[in-house]
Scaffold this motif. Structure first.
Motif, PDB file in Angstrom:
ATOM      1  N   LEU A  67      27.803  47.188 -59.026  1.00 56.55           N
ATOM      2  CA  LEU A  67      26.335  46.265 -59.672  1.00 56.55           C
ATOM      3  C   LEU A  67      26.698  44.852 -59.402  1.00 56.55           C
ATOM      4  CD1 LEU A  67      25.611  48.501 -62.791  1.00 56.55           C
ATOM      5  CD2 LEU A  67      24.662  48.681 -60.337  1.00 56.55           C
ATOM      6  N   LEU A  68      27.793  44.410 -59.738  1.00 58.11           N
ATOM      7  CA  LEU A  68      28.102  42.922 -59.785  1.00 58.11           C
ATOM      8  C   LEU A  68      28.006  42.448 -58.396  1.00 58.11           C
ATOM      9  CD1 LEU A  68      28.730  40.345 -61.200  1.00 58.11           C
ATOM     10  CD2 LEU A  68      31.421  41.158 -60.893  1.00 58.11           C
ATOM     11  N   GLY A  69      28.439  43.496 -57.444  1.00 58.36           N
ATOM     12  CA  GLY A  69      28.716  42.999 -56.039  1.00 58.36           C
ATOM     13  C   GLY A  69      27.257  42.977 -55.485  1.00 58.36           C
ATOM     14  N   MET A  70      26.521  43.983 -55.800  1.00 57.28           N
ATOM     15  CA  MET A  70      24.887  43.840 -55.254  1.00 57.28           C
ATOM     16  C   MET A  70      24.369  42.696 -55.977  1.00 57.28           C
ATOM     17  SD  MET A  70      23.799  47.779 -55.986  1.00 57.28           S
ATOM     18  CE  MET A  70      24.110  49.028 -55.016  1.00 57.28           C
ATOM     19  N   ALA A  71      24.609  42.253 -57.133  1.00 59.47           N
ATOM     20  CA  ALA A  71      23.911  41.046 -57.485  1.00 59.47           C
ATOM     21  C   ALA A  71      24.341  39.815 -56.803  1.00 59.47           C
ATOM     22  CB  ALA A  71      24.043  40.801 -59.042  1.00 59.47           C
ATOM     23  N   ILE A  72      25.611  39.718 -56.490  1.00 61.82           N
ATOM     24  CA  ILE A  72      26.182  38.622 -56.044  1.00 61.82           C
ATOM     25  C   ILE A  72      25.628  38.387 -54.281  1.00 61.82           C
ATOM     26  CG2 ILE A  72      28.172  37.297 -55.304  1.00 61.82           C
ATOM     27  CD1 ILE A  72      29.603  38.329 -57.653  1.00 61.82           C
ATOM     28  N   MET A 162      14.188  39.657 -56.812  1.00 63.14           N
ATOM     29  CA  MET A 162      14.254  38.760 -57.639  1.00 63.14           C
ATOM     30  C   MET A 162      14.817  37.398 -57.101  1.00 63.14           C
ATOM     31  SD  MET A 162      15.414  40.282 -61.589  1.00 63.14           S
ATOM     32  CE  MET A 162      17.024  40.834 -60.888  1.00 63.14           C
ATOM     33  N   SER A 163      15.975  37.768 -56.266  1.00 61.76           N
ATOM     34  CA  SER A 163      16.729  36.607 -55.620  1.00 61.76           C
ATOM     35  C   SER A 163      15.866  35.945 -54.557  1.00 61.76           C
ATOM     36  CB  SER A 163      17.930  37.100 -54.819  1.00 61.76           C
ATOM     37  OG  SER A 163      18.805  37.563 -55.867  1.00 61.76           O
ATOM     38  N   ALA A 170      20.242  31.350 -60.950  1.00 60.60           N
ATOM     39  CA  ALA A 170      20.760  31.527 -62.130  1.00 60.60           C
ATOM     40  C   ALA A 170      20.437  32.915 -62.847  1.00 60.60           C
ATOM     41  CB  ALA A 170      20.480  30.373 -63.285  1.00 60.60           C
ATOM     42  N   GLY A 171      18.740  32.953 -62.907  1.00 61.89           N
ATOM     43  CA  GLY A 171      18.324  34.122 -63.452  1.00 61.89           C
ATOM     44  C   GLY A 171      18.752  35.615 -62.977  1.00 61.89           C
ATOM     45  N   PRO A 172      18.488  35.540 -61.420  1.00 62.27           N
ATOM     46  CA  PRO A 172      18.958  36.923 -60.982  1.00 62.27           C
ATOM     47  C   PRO A 172      20.456  37.296 -61.193  1.00 62.27           C
ATOM     48  CG  PRO A 172      17.442  35.690 -59.499  1.00 62.27           C
ATOM     49  CD  PRO A 172      17.518  34.840 -60.547  1.00 62.27           C
TER      50      PRO A 172
END
Length: 234
Positions: A67-72, A162-163, A170-172
């Protein structure tokens, strides 16, 4: 679609994204190297099925790392266009907005898929290196590596949406980091929370969540495409 994919791949090639693709699975495997290096005798004395224990130990870190990798990755791929203020230039070309958006999703999901493949290979290499032999369940290792990926597709689609629509990342990123941390405790959360779906734990049948992940991920992706087509992206 193909020229857009090629252009996006060229943009990604010039960045450090591929380092993150390798860093995620190697980080998870590296934690188990340390874990077994420190507590090898204690861990191996608790059970006769060493492969099952190893797979379960790896699984503890798969969901948050995924999940962290997806967000980044979603944030960084969208940031390429945001930082260079290239959205208007890109969308002024004779290309469909739908294809531009879906291309970003394909590139991001493809990178995460490669990470899942590397995790699968790394698990096998680690188990053999620890002396557990070749008598391992291929299906269990594949499930441990790829089931979370498919179950987490709604999160990826949401993070990318969102990105892309927000210039300030910062939000996403904050939502993505919170989701990754939350997933470590999400086994007690309601089943409808998409951040819970990538978790694999005893007593839970993962197949419904894998199917839901693909279905809901497609729905969120479609919603993102429809929003992107009518939105004025700066």
């Amino acid at each position: 679609m193909l020229p857009i994919l090629q252009a996006d791949l060229l943009k990604v090639k010039r960045k450090w994204f591929w380092l993150l693709v390798f860093l995620g699975p190697f980080g998870v495997i590296g934690l188990q190297v340390v874990n077994y290096g420190v507590r090898y005798e204690w861990i191996t004395s608790r059970t006769d099925d060493q492969w099952a224990t190893l797979i379960q130990s790896v699984n503890m870190f798969v969901a948050p790392a995924l999940l962290l990798g997806m967000a980044i990755l979603a944030s960084q791929i969208a940031s390429i266009e945001h930082k260079e203020t290239a959205w208007k230039q890109l969308l002024a070309l004779p290309v469909k907005r739908r294809d531009v958006y879906i291309s970003k999703f394909i590139i991001t999901s493809g990178m995460i898929f490669i990470s899942a493949l590397l995790l699968c290979i790394g698990t096998v290499v680690l188990g053999i290196g620890l002396g557990f032999g070749w008598n391992f369940s291929v299906s269990d290792i594949l499930k441990n590596s790829f089931y979370p990926f498919f179950a987490a597709l709604p999160v990826l689609a949401l993070q990318l949406w969102m990105s892309i629509v927000q210039k300030n990342q910062a939000g996403p990123l904050a939502i993505g980091i919170f989701g990754a941390v939350f997933s470590t405790y999400a086994h007690l959360a309601p089943n409808w929370l998409i951040w819970k779906w990538p978790l694999l734990y005893p007593g839970k049948d993962p197949l419904p969540y894998v199917g839901l992940g693909v279905l809901v991920g497609a729905v969120i992706l479609l919603a993102g495409v429809m929003d992107f087509r009518r939105r004025d992206v700066a």
